[in-house]
Design a protein around this motif. Structure first.
Motif, mmCIF file in Angstrom:
data_model
loop_
_atom_site.group_PDB
_atom_site.id
_atom_site.type_symbol
_atom_site.label_atom_id
_atom_site.label_comp_id
_atom_site.label_asym_id
_atom_site.label_seq_id
_atom_site.Cartn_x
_atom_site.Cartn_y
_atom_site.Cartn_z
ATOM 1 N N GLY A 237 -32.013 -14.601 4.854
ATOM 2 C CA GLY A 237 -33.450 -14.400 5.687
ATOM 3 C C GLY A 237 -33.943 -15.672 6.223
ATOM 4 N N ASN A 238 -33.321 -16.827 5.720
ATOM 5 C CA ASN A 238 -34.040 -18.136 6.476
ATOM 6 C C ASN A 238 -33.574 -18.142 7.797
ATOM 7 O OD1 ASN A 238 -31.292 -19.932 6.663
ATOM 8 N ND2 ASN A 238 -31.159 -18.928 4.585
ATOM 9 N N VAL A 239 -34.359 -19.231 8.377
ATOM 10 C CA VAL A 239 -34.127 -19.145 10.026
ATOM 11 C C VAL A 239 -32.548 -19.243 10.499
ATOM 12 C CG1 VAL A 239 -34.727 -20.403 12.259
ATOM 13 C CG2 VAL A 239 -36.511 -19.515 10.705
ATOM 14 N N SER A 240 -32.021 -20.202 9.838
ATOM 15 C CA SER A 240 -30.567 -20.776 10.301
ATOM 16 C C SER A 240 -29.463 -19.527 9.986
ATOM 17 C CB SER A 240 -30.153 -22.045 9.692
ATOM 18 O OG SER A 240 -30.335 -21.914 8.365
ATOM 19 N N ALA A 241 -29.559 -19.176 8.846
ATOM 20 C CA ALA A 241 -28.691 -18.070 8.363
ATOM 21 C C ALA A 241 -28.964 -16.851 9.213
ATOM 22 C CB ALA A 241 -28.531 -17.709 7.028
ATOM 23 N N HIS A 242 -30.122 -16.496 9.223
ATOM 24 C CA HIS A 242 -30.555 -15.198 10.066
ATOM 25 C C HIS A 242 -30.151 -15.289 11.572
ATOM 26 C CE1 HIS A 242 -33.655 -11.892 11.359
ATOM 27 N NE2 HIS A 242 -32.364 -11.404 10.922
ATOM 28 N N THR A 243 -30.718 -16.567 12.187
ATOM 29 C CA THR A 243 -30.343 -16.630 13.635
ATOM 30 C C THR A 243 -28.613 -16.520 13.721
ATOM 31 O OG1 THR A 243 -31.949 -18.286 13.725
ATOM 32 C CG2 THR A 243 -30.205 -18.289 15.696
ATOM 33 N N GLY A 244 -27.755 -17.175 13.035
ATOM 34 C CA GLY A 244 -26.322 -17.122 12.888
ATOM 35 C C GLY A 244 -25.969 -15.781 12.831
ATOM 36 N N HIS A 245 -26.585 -14.837 12.027
ATOM 37 C CA HIS A 245 -25.975 -13.462 11.937
ATOM 38 C C HIS A 245 -26.399 -12.701 12.956
ATOM 39 C CE1 HIS A 245 -25.572 -9.541 9.862
ATOM 40 N NE2 HIS A 245 -26.867 -9.423 10.418
ATOM 41 N N LEU A 246 -27.761 -12.978 13.545
ATOM 42 C CA LEU A 246 -28.318 -12.305 14.701
ATOM 43 C C LEU A 246 -27.317 -12.422 15.962
ATOM 44 C CD1 LEU A 246 -30.674 -10.643 15.918
ATOM 45 C CD2 LEU A 246 -31.748 -12.754 16.373
ATOM 46 N N VAL A 247 -27.090 -13.474 16.242
ATOM 47 C CA VAL A 247 -26.256 -13.994 17.361
ATOM 48 C C VAL A 247 -24.838 -13.296 17.391
ATOM 49 C CG1 VAL A 247 -25.613 -15.884 19.025
ATOM 50 C CG2 VAL A 247 -27.665 -15.954 17.959
ATOM 51 N N ALA A 248 -24.631 -13.660 16.144
ATOM 52 C CA ALA A 248 -22.977 -13.223 16.033
ATOM 53 C C ALA A 248 -22.794 -11.517 16.130
ATOM 54 C CB ALA A 248 -22.388 -13.580 14.982
ATOM 55 N N SER A 249 -24.175 -10.845 15.638
ATOM 56 C CA SER A 249 -24.139 -9.500 15.752
ATOM 57 C C SER A 249 -23.876 -9.017 17.052
ATOM 58 C CB SER A 249 -25.303 -8.867 15.055
ATOM 59 O OG SER A 249 -26.560 -8.813 15.888
ATOM 60 N N ALA A 250 -24.210 -9.826 18.133
ATOM 61 C CA ALA A 250 -23.936 -9.277 19.447
ATOM 62 C C ALA A 250 -22.562 -9.526 19.791
ATOM 63 C CB ALA A 250 -24.803 -10.038 20.320
ATOM 64 N N LEU A 251 -21.594 -9.904 19.010
ATOM 65 C CA LEU A 251 -20.132 -10.173 19.112
ATOM 66 C C LEU A 251 -20.150 -11.484 20.011
ATOM 67 C CD1 LEU A 251 -18.305 -6.898 19.517
ATOM 68 C CD2 LEU A 251 -18.819 -8.268 17.278
ATOM 69 N N SER A 252 -21.276 -12.360 20.038
ATOM 70 C CA SER A 252 -21.267 -13.860 20.420
ATOM 71 C C SER A 252 -20.168 -14.323 19.548
ATOM 72 C CB SER A 252 -22.347 -14.427 20.587
ATOM 73 O OG SER A 252 -23.371 -13.780 21.229
ATOM 74 N N ASP A 253 -19.424 -15.381 19.991
ATOM 75 C CA ASP A 253 -18.534 -15.784 19.070
ATOM 76 C C ASP A 253 -19.104 -17.015 18.154
ATOM 77 O OD1 ASP A 253 -18.418 -18.585 20.176
ATOM 78 O OD2 ASP A 253 -17.378 -17.439 22.107
ATOM 79 N N ILE A 254 -18.264 -17.507 17.059
ATOM 80 C CA ILE A 254 -18.890 -18.213 16.298
ATOM 81 C C ILE A 254 -19.294 -19.344 16.724
ATOM 82 C CG2 ILE A 254 -16.881 -20.072 15.547
ATOM 83 C CD1 ILE A 254 -17.973 -17.700 12.814
ATOM 84 N N TYR A 255 -18.847 -20.171 18.025
ATOM 85 C CA TYR A 255 -19.499 -21.537 18.394
ATOM 86 C C TYR A 255 -20.893 -20.972 18.960
ATOM 87 C CZ TYR A 255 -14.509 -22.714 18.366
ATOM 88 O OH TYR A 255 -13.334 -22.949 17.976
ATOM 89 N N TYR A 256 -21.118 -20.259 19.472
ATOM 90 C CA TYR A 256 -22.243 -19.667 20.153
ATOM 91 C C TYR A 256 -23.165 -19.439 18.890
ATOM 92 C CZ TYR A 256 -21.370 -18.240 25.038
ATOM 93 O OH TYR A 256 -20.904 -18.250 26.339
#
Ligand code: MLT
Length: 436
Positions: A237-256
């Motif tokens: 739930g912290n901002v960094s972990a959640h942001t990484g999860h959210l962005v990759a959930s759109a199938l943006s790659d690991i770099y994005y």
């Protein structure tokens, strides 16, 4: 296929039915309820995310794959002759949930070694950035620039099966993680050491190589290992972990996704807090005349500060006890730098601040968090550029975020898309009216 990837595949095949069963048979079972205060108040405490990589108990603190920090530091294979475990072995553990043997940790080291060459264009981009760019901006930009090399991006357009997505996220994650120590050390030496770059040493492990490229002697290698492990994950739930999860959930790659999570980490309420704490402690030392104050003097200072402000490094959105990441670093300080002036200040604050915050009665959590201690160690070993501290946090956090993203793809989690309401709708709900 590498040993780690094979092990991960076995784990994924064994885990998938658990998630499928939960969704299929128990999808309608309520896990939590939400009130208006939570909707307006940063979704605090709403149980609406899932991860098995780490769990944060408010009173006990973080467990990585079920192990407390002291257990992790004790049980994972150590770099020969050093106190701290291999970061590589820790990453194996985060991904698979199994403690690696020394050989398995070493295999991950070899796998990183084979993937760690940073493309020249990354260094050129970093050199071309304005000299006063924040190191987090540089770190994030360097990572983002490598998205052109994403294997997942290519495979996705070749229409691979959804069940295979994780394999290419894994490849991208390994390629990215292997390069982070060199990119971070390059930024440091470019900005703060007249651009005198130190080449990596393939014999050294993740933490050892980072210390070597920073140009800082032992035991900074152990500081790096400890630091990367402690900051790796703090549930989802912290901002960094959640942001990484959210962005990759759109199938943006690991770099994005990793670049995005770093942009969240760069905020003063999140990863930048360690820099703020150290700046504040230096201010305290100056105000109190540079000598170690008595307990009474420190108490008076803390009460005076609380009249107009806050004590940084104390409190946490979830934790209700001393952060065990703070404790682990404190133990390191007691062993390696007990007479350091800044550490003495931090330790005195640790003694006097919680009872004062309790007496004041405003703080939900009067205990110190990880940020209260981490800058002091970096300063002691010569990393005196505060703004670099969050980059170190970012290297660690990338280990956890990448592990979570690989698993999210392996378990087929969909794109994240919660529902929003209008203020009028909330007012209607408050008045007991329906909004449907
Ligand atoms: C973290 O490590 O992400 C911070 O402690 C913030 C948090 O957990 O909310």
């Amino acid at each position: 296929m590498s040993g780690l990837k094979q092990k991960l595949e076995q784990k994924i095949l064994a885990e998938r039915p658990r998630t499928e069963k939960l969704v299929k048979e128990f999808g309608n079972v309520k896990a939590d309820e939400v009130n208006i205060g939570q909707i307006i108040g940063g979704m605090r405490d709403i149980k609406c995310l899932v991860t098995d990589i780490s769990y944060l108990d408010p009173f006990e603190g973080i467990r990585f794959r079920g192990l407390t920090i002291p257990e992790v530091l004790e049980k994972l294979p150590k770099v020969e002759g050093q106190e701290m475990p291999f970061v590589e072995g820790f990453f194996y553990f985060l991904l698979t949930g199994e403690l690696p043997t020394s050989k398995e940790a070493d295999d991950v080291h070899e796998e990183f070694n084979a993937r760690k060459k940073v493309p020249d264009y990354v260094f050129n981009i970093l050199r071309a950035m304005p000299a006063d760019s924040h190191p987090m901006t540089m770190f994030s930009a360097a990572i983002l620039s490598m998205n052109r090399d994403s294997i997942f991006k290519v495979k996705y357009h070749e229409h691979i099966k959804k069940t295979e997505y994780w394999q290419y996220y894994y490849e991208d994650a390994m390629n990215l993680l292997a390069k982070l120590p060199e990119i971070a050390a390059f930024i440091y030496r470019l900005k703060y050491r007249d651009g005198k770059i130190i080449a990596p040493d393939p014999k050294l492990d993740f933490g050892g190589n980072f210390a070597h490229m920073m140009g800082i002697p032992k035991p900074y290698d152990d500081v790096a290992r400890l630091y990367f492990i402690l900051h790796s994950d703090h549930e989802s739930g912290n901002v960094s972990a959640h942001t990484g999860h959210l962005v990759a959930s759109a199938l943006s790659d690991i770099y994005y996704a990793t670049s995005a999570m770093l942009n969240g980490l760069a905020g003063p309420l999140h990863g930048l807090a360690n820099e703020e704490v150290l700046r504040w402690i230096h201010g305290v030392v100056e105000t109190l005349g540079g000598k170690v104050p008595t307990e009474e003097e420190m108490k008076k200072f803390v009460w005076d500060t609380l009249k107009t402000g806050v004590i940084p490094g104390f409190g946490h959105a979830v934790l209700r006890k001393t952060d065990p990441r703070y404790t682990a670093q404190r133990e390191f300080c007691l062993k390696h730098m007990p007479d350091d002036l800044l550490f003495k200040y931090v330790d005195l604050l640790f003694k006097v601040v919680p009872p004062i915050l309790l007496e004041q009665g405003k703080a939900k959590n009067p205990w110190p968090n990880v940020d209260a201690q981490s800058g002091v160690i970096q300063w002691y070993y010569g990393v005196k550029e505060y703004e670099f501290y969050t980059v170190l946090f970012g290297i660690g956090r990338a280990l956890g975020v990448c592990s979570n993203i690989i698993w999210a793809r392996a378990l087929g989690y969909p794109i994240e898309r919660p529902k929003s309401l209008t203020t009028t709708m909330l007012e209607n709900i408050a008045a007991g009216k329906s909004v449907d």
